[in-house]
Write an enzyme that holds these catalytic residues in place. Sequence first.
Site, PDB file in Angstrom:
ATOM      1  N   LYS A 105      76.148  86.581  22.575  1.00  0.00           N
ATOM      2  CA  LYS A 105      76.793  87.803  22.061  1.00  0.00           C
ATOM      3  C   LYS A 105      75.818  88.955  22.035  1.00  0.00           C
ATOM      4  O   LYS A 105      74.592  88.787  22.070  1.00  0.00           O
ATOM      5  CB  LYS A 105      77.355  87.572  20.657  1.00  0.00           C
ATOM      6  CG  LYS A 105      76.330  87.172  19.579  1.00  0.00           C
ATOM      7  CD  LYS A 105      75.600  88.315  18.911  1.00  0.00           C
ATOM      8  CE  LYS A 105      74.561  87.827  17.906  1.00  0.00           C
ATOM      9  NZ  LYS A 105      73.596  88.820  17.484  1.00  0.00           N
ATOM     10  N   VAL A 129      66.213  81.956  25.098  1.00  0.00           N
ATOM     11  CA  VAL A 129      65.862  81.552  23.736  1.00  0.00           C
ATOM     12  C   VAL A 129      65.118  82.732  23.129  1.00  0.00           C
ATOM     13  O   VAL A 129      63.913  82.865  23.278  1.00  0.00           O
ATOM     14  CB  VAL A 129      64.983  80.294  23.741  1.00  0.00           C
ATOM     15  CG1 VAL A 129      64.626  79.898  22.310  1.00  0.00           C
ATOM     16  CG2 VAL A 129      65.704  79.163  24.436  1.00  0.00           C
ATOM     17  N   ASP A 132      76.592  83.683  12.669  1.00  0.00           N
ATOM     18  CA  ASP A 132      77.097  84.047  14.000  1.00  0.00           C
ATOM     19  C   ASP A 132      77.906  82.920  14.664  1.00  0.00           C
ATOM     20  O   ASP A 132      78.464  83.121  15.745  1.00  0.00           O
ATOM     21  CB  ASP A 132      75.930  84.382  14.943  1.00  0.00           C
ATOM     22  CG  ASP A 132      75.249  85.683  14.575  1.00  0.00           C
ATOM     23  OD1 ASP A 132      75.864  86.510  13.866  1.00  0.00           O
ATOM     24  OD2 ASP A 132      74.083  85.873  14.999  1.00  0.00           O
TER      25      ASP A 132
END
Length: 320
Positions: A17, A109, A150
Amino acid sequence: MAPLNSVPAVTVRAPAKVNLSLAVGPLRPDGYHELVTCFQAVDLVEQVTVRVADIDGCTVRGRHAEHVPTDAGNLAVRAVRALRDVARERGLPGADTPLAVDIVKSVPVAGGMAGGSADAAAALLAADQLLGLRLTREELHAIAATLGADVPFGLLGLTAIGRGRGDDLTPVLAGDHRLHWVFAVSGQGLSTPAVFRECDRLRGDTPVPDPDVPAGLVAALRGGDPHEIGPLLANDLTDAALSLQPSLADTLAVGRAAGALGAIVSGSGPTTAFLAADREGAIDVAVALTASKVAADVVRATGPAHGARVVEAPLDDTVA
Ligand code: C5P
C-alpha cells in the site's frame, strides 16, 4: 487429522500500500495515535501459501527475503496461529494439524509499504480456507486488526479511508483510473514507533487538530486525474521522518525535479512515494532516482490493486 476442507494447500496474494494522505491526531491512551489516512493498494504483491506439513514452519523467498524473520516474529506466522486458536476454540477437526507458511516476496522489505501486513492478510485468508473456518469478512477484519493497524487494509485493498488506528476502513469509490507510482526504498530502516514519537516531540505542546482527509482528495480520486491528485498528497509524519533520516529530503527533491506530480514519505517511511502523470512519467522518475543513487532500490507500481485473494495458479518463486 486432516483440515476440514481437506485441501492440502491454499495460496493467497495480497498487495502493498501507499498512504496518499496521513493525518495524525493526538496520542491515545492505548499508545496509538488517532489518525485518518487514505490508503491505496498497489500491484506489488506478496504471495503466501499455507499448507499442511509434518511440522510447523515458515520459509521466505524473493526480494530481500534474507531480512525477514521466519519465527514467531513473522506476521504471517502470527496470523496462522491466531486462526488456529479460533479453530481450536471451535473444536474443528484439523485444528492441531502442523502448518507451513511459504512466503514469496515482491514488496521491498522497507517501512512504509506494509509488506509484512500484506503477508499477514494473505496468511489469514489462506488459513481460513485451509482450516475450513469460513470466517465472515468482519471476523477476519477483527483478527487482522489485532495483528497490526495496516493488516485490515491488506484484506480490503483498492482505495480506502482508514480512521481510528487506521483500521476502521471506508472504501473510496475511485473508479477504474490507474495511478502510476514510483517508490524509492531507503537503505536504512526507520522504526514506526520512533517516527510517531518524533512527530509528538516536534509538535511539543502545540494543539493537534482533529485529523482529516485533505479537502478535495476524495473528489480528485474519483476524477482520476493525477495532476489534481498529486498536489493533494500529504503526510503529517513527513517532518518526523525527515528529522530522523534527513537524506530523505534529497530523495523527495530528486523525484520532484524529475517531474513527479506528488512526492511524499509513505506511511512512517523511510520509503518515499512519487505519483507520476503516466507510465512514461513514472519511468522518468524511476530513472532519475536510480541515477542519482539517493535510494537503495527503486520500484514502479500502479494502483489501485485488489485486496487479498486466493490464487488458483500460484507463481513460482522465480517470478518475485
Ligand atoms: O499496529 P502497527 O504494528 O502497524 O503499529 C506500529 C506502531 O506504530 C505502533 O506500536 C505505534 O507506535 C505506531 N502507531 C501509532 N498510531 C497508529 C498506528 C501505529 O502510534 N494509528
